[in-house]
Scaffold this active site. Structure first.
Site, short mmCIF file in Angstrom:
data_model
loop_
_atom_site.label_atom_id
_atom_site.label_comp_id
_atom_site.label_asym_id
_atom_site.label_seq_id
_atom_site.Cartn_x
_atom_site.Cartn_y
_atom_site.Cartn_z
N ASN A 7 0.86 -1.18 0.00
CA ASN A 7 0.00 0.00 0.00
C ASN A 7 0.90 1.24 0.00
O ASN A 7 1.43 1.63 1.04
CB ASN A 7 -0.88 -0.06 1.26
CG ASN A 7 -1.79 1.14 1.39
OD1 ASN A 7 -1.79 2.04 0.56
ND2 ASN A 7 -2.56 1.15 2.46
N ARG A 91 -2.86 -1.91 -3.21
CA ARG A 91 -4.01 -1.03 -3.00
C ARG A 91 -3.91 0.13 -3.99
O ARG A 91 -2.85 0.77 -4.10
CB ARG A 91 -3.96 -0.48 -1.59
CG ARG A 91 -5.10 0.45 -1.33
CD ARG A 91 -4.94 1.11 -0.02
NE ARG A 91 -6.16 1.79 0.34
CZ ARG A 91 -6.23 2.64 1.34
NH1 ARG A 91 -5.18 2.86 2.08
NH2 ARG A 91 -7.35 3.24 1.62
N HIS A 180 -12.44 4.48 0.87
CA HIS A 180 -12.46 3.53 2.01
C HIS A 180 -13.26 2.28 1.66
O HIS A 180 -13.73 1.57 2.56
CB HIS A 180 -13.08 4.13 3.29
CG HIS A 180 -12.26 5.19 3.95
ND1 HIS A 180 -12.84 6.29 4.55
CD2 HIS A 180 -10.94 5.32 4.13
CE1 HIS A 180 -11.90 7.05 5.06
NE2 HIS A 180 -10.72 6.49 4.82
N GLU A 384 -7.91 -3.78 6.10
CA GLU A 384 -7.88 -3.54 4.66
C GLU A 384 -6.89 -4.47 3.96
O GLU A 384 -7.13 -4.95 2.87
CB GLU A 384 -7.55 -2.07 4.38
CG GLU A 384 -8.72 -1.16 4.75
CD GLU A 384 -8.34 0.30 4.92
OE1 GLU A 384 -7.60 0.61 5.89
OE2 GLU A 384 -8.76 1.12 4.10
#
Ligand code: ADP
Length: 399
Positions: A7, A91, A180, A384
């Site tokens: 990420n 991500r 999100h 996540e």
């Protein structure tokens, strides 16, 4: 099967290595302050404690190489060789309207992510850079992009269009995208599982309350409205972001404070929110401490935040035609009984009754509503990275 999750942020890289057979976390960490003084890597690998490695990390390439070195380090690493990694999941913040779910990265996918840069200039370039570096390092490995916007692609036109000339939507893609999504999707499934129900049968409002904060209306497993918009600046007042304001305020500030549009944009992103309201801090912990000893503006910032969350909850109950569960997640949502109490105060009107005793909880997946509450209230720990890893595994198995 081992999956590495990457990420990339503008000056940071978060990572996790997971063994997917049992969804076991093997290592996690982050690189901070890329390109700045004091850059470092923090990793929790073989040992229970976090190791800090201070190095000059001039760019993301150096950072990713350092992460890979640390994963195979003889002392604290968790794998013998990089060959053990089966797949990398990345991500990506903005998938525009093109990506409605996670995808295996191909040349075409890279081009499409690039084409989203105009609408996500702060995030997509660095996400793309991380992907390109990993593709060079692991040219034969399948890599997957998981988008923060994808879960919200089910939002209907009536909820995603702004009251602007329609041509702007056609020409530039100006609309609500929502963010999100990885977190909202994860907690939706987690809470349904905890309730012993199918997501398809539930109406859920998920409140992701961290530094960045957004609320999502999830009806039958599909996001139908969310508080963030074209960018993550819209919606709730946040740590340093203003959230929604009357757009006429922007030219007004430009004139009165002699600022350019860019400067106002930065002001709304970095100097506003609860930081600007309180004049004290962007961290709710600081505000809660200050409010306890009578700081009026700290209390005001808390009250404004709680009020706005409540307002969104109310409106989503109406748009969904009811609600079965309200979920609190992320730093504040998971850890602040005080804030949850402020938000839930008054929700009896929609049949949601907070159990003040059960609410005295931090960092747990647990129900916090009373037994006579018609709406279940929950705190759920978001994850996540695990969601990215699951999506990456799913596509690995399909291809
Ligand atoms: P990010 O959006 O940066 O991922 P997090 O989800 O980690 O943020 O949330 C960070 C925020 O959560 C902090 O700024 C703080 O305001 C809030 N927070 C974390 N723990 C607590 C706590 N115990 N009490 C109140 N607020 C907390």
């Amino acid at each position: 099967m081992k999956i590495l999750v990457i990420n990339c942020g503008s000056s940071s890289i978060k990572f996790q290595l997971l063994e997917m057979t049992s969804e076991k976390l093997l290592a996690k960490g982050q690189i901070e302050r890329i390109g700045m003084d004091g850059s470092l890597l923090k990793i929790r690998g073989k040992h229970e404690y976090v190791i800090e490695i201070k190095r000059t990390i001039k760019d993301h390439r150096t950072g990713i190489n350092l992460i890979l070195e640390s994963l195979t380090d003889a002392n604290y690493g968790v794998i013998q060789s990089l060959q053990e990694i089966d797949c990398v999941g990345h991500r990506v913040v903005h998938g525009g309207e093109k990506f409605k779910e996670a995808v295996v990265i191909t040349g075409e996918v890279l081009k499409t992510i690039s084409s989203c840069i105009t609408i996500a200039p702060l995030h997509n370039p660095v996400n793309l850079e991380g992907i390109k570096i990993c593709l060079e390092l692991f040219p034969d490995m399948q890599q997957v992009a998981v988008f923060d916007t994808a879960f919200h692609q089910t939002i209907p036109e009536t909820a995603y269009l702004y009251g602007l000339p329609y041509e702007l939507y056609i020409k530039y893609g100006i609309r609500r995208y929502g963010f999100h999504g990885i977190s909202h999707q994860y907690v939706t499934h987690k809470v349904a599982q905890k309730m012993g129900r199918k997501v398809e049968d539930l109406k859920i409002i998920t409140c992701h309350l961290g530094n960045g904060a957004s609320i999502d209306a999830v009806k039958n497993g599909r996001s139908i409205d969310t508080s963030m918009g074209f960018t993550p600046l819209e919606g709730l007042v946040m740590g340093t972001r203003s959230g929604e304001i009357d757009p006429a305020i922007i030219p007004f500030i430009m004139e009165q404070e002699d600022m350019t549009g860019r400067q106002v944009y930065r002001y709304l992103n970095n100097k506003s929110g609860i930081l600007g309201l309180s004049g004290l801090s962007s961290d709710f912990r600081d505000l809660e401490s200050a409010a306890r000893v009578g700081d009026r503006r700290a209390q005001l910032a808390i009250d404004v935040f709680a009020y706005q969350v409540k307002k969104y909850i109310g409106s989503y109950v109406v748009t969904m035609g009811g609600v079965d569960a309200i979920v609190f997640t992320a730093g504040l949502g998971e850890n602040s009984p005080y804030m949850r109490e402020q938000i839930c105060d008054g929700l009896e009107v929609i049949g949601a009754k907070l159990d003040l005793e059960k609410n005295k909880v931090q960092g747990k997946n647990t129900k916090i509503s009373r037994t006579d509450s018609n709406v279940e209230l929950w705190t759920v720990l978001t994850n996540e990275e695990l969601m990215i890893a699951r999506e990456t595994q799913r596509l690995y198995e399909v291809h």
